[in-house]
Design an enzyme around this catalytic site. Sequence first.
Site, PDB file in Angstrom:
ATOM      1  N   HIS A   1       0.828  -1.215   0.000  1.00 45.11           N
ATOM      2  CA  HIS A   1       0.000   0.000   0.000  1.00 45.11           C
ATOM      3  C   HIS A   1       0.860   1.262   0.000  1.00 45.11           C
ATOM      4  O   HIS A   1       0.395   2.332   0.376  1.00 45.11           O
ATOM      5  CB  HIS A   1      -0.912   0.015   1.228  1.00 45.11           C
TER       6      HIS A   1
ATOM      7  N   HIS B   1      -7.058  -4.521  -0.930  1.00 46.68           N
ATOM      8  CA  HIS B   1      -6.426  -5.802  -1.250  1.00 46.68           C
ATOM      9  C   HIS B   1      -7.162  -6.472  -2.399  1.00 46.68           C
ATOM     10  O   HIS B   1      -7.032  -7.674  -2.633  1.00 46.68           O
ATOM     11  CB  HIS B   1      -6.445  -6.740  -0.046  1.00 46.68           C
TER      12      HIS B   1
END
Lengths: 330, 330
Positions: free
Chosen positions: A56, A218
């Site tokens: 991320h 995700h």
Amino acid sequence: MKMLINVPETVVADALRGMASAHPGLSVDVDNRVVVRGDAPVAGKVGLVSGGGSGHEPLHGGFVGPGMLSAACPGEVFTSPVPDQMVRAAAAVDSGAGVLFIVKNYTGDVLNFDMAAELAEDEGVQIAKVLVNDDVAVTDSLYTAGRRGTGATLFVEKLAGAAAEEGQPLERVEAIGRRVNESARSFGVALTAVSTPAKGSPTFDLPEGELELGIGIHGEPGRERRAMMTSHEIADFAVNAVLEDLRPSSPVIALVNGMGGTPLLELYGFNAEVQRVLSERGVPVARTLVGNYVTSLDMAGCSVTLCQVDEELLRLWDAPVETAALRWGR
Amino acid sequence: MKMLINVPETVVADALRGMASAHPGLSVDVDNRVVVRGDAPVAGKVGLVSGGGSGHEPLHGGFVGPGMLSAACPGEVFTSPVPDQMVRAAAAVDSGAGVLFIVKNYTGDVLNFDMAAELAEDEGVQIAKVLVNDDVAVTDSLYTAGRRGTGATLFVEKLAGAAAEEGQPLERVEAIGRRVNESARSFGVALTAVSTPAKGSPTFDLPEGELELGIGIHGEPGRERRAMMTSHEIADFAVNAVLEDLRPSSPVIALVNGMGGTPLLELYGFNAEVQRVLSERGVPVARTLVGNYVTSLDMAGCSVTLCQVDEELLRLWDAPVETAALRWGR
């Protein structure tokens, strides 16, 4: 999928070595996977520790530095870090004023930060926690009981970080973190699937001509799939989804965030549409941040986070910050 | 290819509207496609104007602000801006101290900036020019006589921009720009092709399992295709290609640049390999910058630019800069 890596097993360690050489102001423990601001612990200052699965970036390591996080704990790609990392981080940044854990709401992260809090307190470090759960798309997602934590994490880390930098005590820094989380909501959209190094191919199937509304960071399923939409239509859908849940009575800060694979040229164009919707809905915008901040590796797409701010939160937003990914002066 | 856009025809104008609302410190003329720092012209200060085809963001608009560019002129995607944009930009930023045009070496850009220089001088603005041609991959490329201008543009804009901010006169700012271009070399690698909004699909074919060494920022062919390589091998190839041409006798600043579609996690890992090669070759590194700065829309890949610096250039690099994409204080 081709990737700029050696082998999947060393992706996180390689990235940490690369961070260490690029940012001499950080102290990077590659073996134990902890990124700490170089001058920690800062006397009298509350420490802020966050972390989560890698993939991320720049979240969280790119937000370590004066005015934001004291330390970050990167896990394997899309996998929670372990309690030992968080305990080490807490010990490294605690000046005696206590440590705030900032935890995105995913089951593994929550369990591991809880365990780390107990272990750190056994070692004499006072711990408080803020849970981030801002994603309005779905409740009880693939890895989550309740809402997922996404873009609001940046706001909690920035605003609680500024409060800590001012010397505010742990209970105040924690209260600000909670207030920011309650004031911020997000909604994300995927145009393509994400490919992880371990899998080496897209983790789900998102055909040409379709997009996924309400995607997680995700690649968790969102609300629905539709035929491809324009930037205008996507902004309408995303901003209205946020405003169904957050009814701001004061100005907002808007984060127009890229998922990683969408060009900045497109993100700025999308921002123009986001601002149009906010204007149509009568929501004043105090500040806007456009860029790739809370990403999902190579996924194409975007998310919108709105954070309602009063004078105090706006002052904390404008306070100086000096990290790899977010920096400004007075 | 799915894109976060409305229609290809409005991509650049949409992005400029989005920049304007995100960055109140900029003065953005959407109709005439000129991005100017809000306080221009600055009394007694040399103006710096650059520009080029869109699709390489944050270059150039993201580098407008105190300490770097005075104005940027974005063309259509991968298409030179027109002379009228550059003349307007020069007029907007000229305080009487003259204006430096920073031009990447592509045939269209060179012709249009030449024509703009004549027109601006007719209007009484003193113009100097620096041509950027740092890409060692090939000479006489698809759109170029001689070498292409790529990552060194960031260095010319930053270092000449800092000199102008100090109040140095036009001939000194120009001389620094030329010296930076002569001191900097780049080499780029593509893992995937780039898709433009107008075409809507990859502009060339780069099969799974192969990469292109020496790619240009518009997807122009490079030196050769090979079977996919590791990050370790790519860093060896790219850094050694640069060092065949640049034999630094003093420290370098390293730009480890993403082409747009490569995750930051991978770029940091690649940086670790770049630093390894530089260490093996005995080249000291004074500063390192890792991120997506000179991009090619959604292309996956990276480039390495090395800029040899003396004390003066390092001081100019460290000088404060306050732009959308690059900002730091003292």
